[in-house]
Design an enzyme around this catalytic site. Structure first.
Site, mmCIF file in Angstrom:
data_model
loop_
_atom_site.group_PDB
_atom_site.id
_atom_site.type_symbol
_atom_site.label_atom_id
_atom_site.label_comp_id
_atom_site.label_asym_id
_atom_site.label_seq_id
_atom_site.Cartn_x
_atom_site.Cartn_y
_atom_site.Cartn_z
ATOM 1 N N ARG A 264 0.989 -1.328 0.229
ATOM 2 C CA ARG A 264 -0.173 -0.535 0.247
ATOM 3 C C ARG A 264 0.917 1.276 -0.227
ATOM 4 N NH1 ARG A 264 -4.724 1.387 4.299
ATOM 5 N NH2 ARG A 264 -3.115 1.104 5.900
ATOM 6 N N ASP B 57 -3.653 4.271 14.774
ATOM 7 C CA ASP B 57 -2.514 4.301 12.803
ATOM 8 C C ASP B 57 -3.047 6.199 12.464
ATOM 9 O OD1 ASP B 57 -5.275 4.490 11.440
ATOM 10 O OD2 ASP B 57 -4.543 2.352 10.899
#
Ligand SMILES: CC(=O)SCCNC(=O)CCNC(=O)[C@H](O)C(C)(C)COP(=O)(O)OP(=O)(O)OC[C@H]1O[C@@H](n2cnc3c(N)ncnc32)[C@H](O)[C@@H]1OP(=O)(O)O
Ligand SMILES: O=CC(=O)O
Ligand SMILES: [Mg+2]
Length: 494
Positions: free
Chosen positions: A139, A418
């Site tokens: 990603r 996150d």
């Protein structure tokens, strides 16, 4: 291993030459915040008869995907985790310190060749324990982030093109250039990725369509363009993923000053069973399967703790609930944040899939989602509470301190935090202040109230990055002009 070779940088430069200007134009378009709805100009795409390219063998069974940063030890642990896919994260779970960016590419290079080894500072040896290993799906950063350590054509590099370009250049010849694409806001951004893929494959002489991409539907505008996004990427698409945390952030961001009907309650009270979140995931599964694409579930943030059985039991229960709902809804697999959660996710999807590698054949004619359902944020229920405010500040500051220190993912109060979850914390406060929200204890949320909590939280924490984290949190939660991403000012400090 050298990843910043002359040839690799030349390749990334060519991607910039062809595509960086368009990326800038598309970022500028985001600023317009147009009224949301299914687009009249793309009706033909939604009504047309087309399917995405067939999935390659390595991506047919994605029942359990582990996510995590590309740090060396975690790379080996992820490869040994027993998951079907490893989402190697250069995005939500990564601080783009130059060291992380470069070393992450080195680790990915060695992971792709199954040669990676590591000795920890304590002397623990890490080795690959024998396959089969998860398929690696990388990603790259979202379109919004620059990479200031490289310049091409007199401009700062585009983070996404650096991450994708270096990985593709070094690993595409091994045959599995697979990617997750984050934080897109329109089908035009998907078209740009498709153009980048076409250029990249041509430059290296790799057959068109070798790349496969799974797109995160994690912004509210993208929820109205799922079909269009798959269509743009149809030669390269293998699925969509329901990125719930950024999705909530995007809802808050898009409607941050739109009035009381758009104010979300405490983060932890908005679950996947809120009707507007169900509308989003149901539409995602229906859309994917209609087009022959995989529908991938998202992240339940509960993290087990090997030293605390009670915490672990709670995490397993919550993750079981979450994955059971997803598997029954028709998702083809889902995400876990920790190796100890791989077995539970696998068990639940095994139960629903049986011998089949996926359930792409499961159509959902029963689902019909309207724009009003996607935008019915009041359906979340829940309240804005004093505890919610304090938790948002506490988690936000702790996470930013961790991010500044180079750790883009952290377990905080037994939850995985996150960049996406931290964005919710700070944008929620911005929304509460700017909509004059009154908490359950009768306090109206004002900058002064937040500063008081922030001072208390800052005073209770220790560590080299706490003071900077407090300053940054204040900037991204209290500034008059909304800051688009907290990682933009944070990046200036690393
Ligand atoms: C919204 C989204 O985008 S979600 C996707 C992005 N977020 C992520 O990917 C987060 C992934 N998860 C993580 O980073 C970690 O699990 C954390 C930070 C939440 C917790 O990590 P820790 O505090 O190290 O957990 P813990 O101590 O229980 O770890 C035990 C072992 O499992 C390993 N481990 C934990 N999570 C992972 C993971 N996701 N991948 C690989 N290994 C992992 C640790 O490295 C550790 O290994 P060791 O025993 O060899 O030292
Ligand atoms: O990237 C995933 C999310 O939930 O955000
Ligand atoms: Mg995300």
């Amino acid at each position: 291993m050298q990843v910043l070779t002359e040839e690799a940088l030349e390749f990334v430069a060519k991607l910039h030459e062809a595509h960086a200007a368009r990326r800038d134009e598309l970022l500028a378009l985001r600023k317009e915040r147009r009224p949301l709805g299914f687009l009249p100009e793309t009706r033909e795409v939604r009504e047309g008869d087309w399917r995405v390219a067939e999935a390659p063998e390595a991506l047919r069974d994605r029942r359990v995907e582990i996510t995590g940063p590309t740090e060396r030890k975690m790379t080996i642990n992820a490869l040994n985790s027993g998951a079907k896919v490893w989402l190697a994260d250069l995005e939500d779970a990564n601080t783009p310190h130059w060291d992380n960016v470069v070393q992450g590419q080195v680790n990915l290079y060695e992971a792709a060749r199954e040669t990676i080894e590591h000795t920890s500072p304590e002397g623990k040896e890490y080795k690959l324990k024998g396959g089969p290993y998860p398929t690696v799906v990388v990603r790259p950063r979202g379109w919004h982030l620059d990479e200031r350590n490289l310049e091409f054509g007199g401009r700062k590099a585009v983070g996404a093109l650096v991450d994708f370009g270096l990985h593709f250049f070094h690993n595409a010849s091994l045959g599995k250039p697979y990617y997750y694409l984050p934080k897109m806001e329109s089908y035009l951004e998907a078209r740009l990725w498709n153009d980048v893929f076409t250029t990249a494959q041509k430059l290296l002489g790799i057959p068109h369509g070798t790349i496969r991409a799974t797109v995160l539907i994690e912004t509210i505008p993208a929820a109205f363009q799922m079909e269009e996004i798959l269509y743009e990427l149809r030669d390269h698409a293998s699925g969509l993923n329901a990125g719930r945390w950024d999705y909530l952030f995007s809802v808050i961001k898009y409607f941050r000053d739109a009035g009381a009907d758009y104010v979300l309650p405490d983060r932890n009270s908005v679950t996947m069973t809120a009707p507007f979140m169900r509308a989003y995931t149901e539409l995602l599964v229906k859309t994917c399967h209609k087009r022959g694409a995989f529908a991938m579930g998202g992240m339940a943030a509960f993290i087990p703790n090997r030293r605390d059985p009670e915490v672990t039991e709670n995490a397993l229960r919550k993750v079981r609930e979450d994955k059971t709902r997803e598997a029954n809804d028709g998702f083809d697999g889902s995400w876990v944040a920790h190796p100890d959660l791989v077995p539970i996710c696998r068990e639940i999807f095994d139960g629903v899939l049986g011998d089949r590698p996926n359930q792409v054949d499961k159509q959902r004619p029963d689902v019909s989602v309207t724009a009003a359902q996607l935008l019915d944020f009041k359906s979340a229920g829940g309240a804005a509470t004093r505890a919610g405010l304090e938790a948002a500040v506490d988690v936000g500051v702790r996470y930013i301190a961790s991010w500044l220190g180079g750790n883009g993912a952290a377990a905080i109060h037994n939850l995985m935090e996150d960049a996406a979850t931290a964005e919710i914390s700070r944008s929620q406060i911005w929304q509460w202040i700017n909509n004059e929200v009154v908490l359950d204890d009768g306090t109206q949320v004002t900058p002064e109230v937040v500063r008081e909590v922030l001072a208390r939280v800052g005073g209770s924490l220790e560590g080299p990055h706490v003071a900077a984290a407090v300053e940054l949190f204040e900037q991204v939660a209290l500034s008059e002009e909304f800051v688009d991403f907290l990682t933009l000012p944070a990046y200036e400090r690393i």
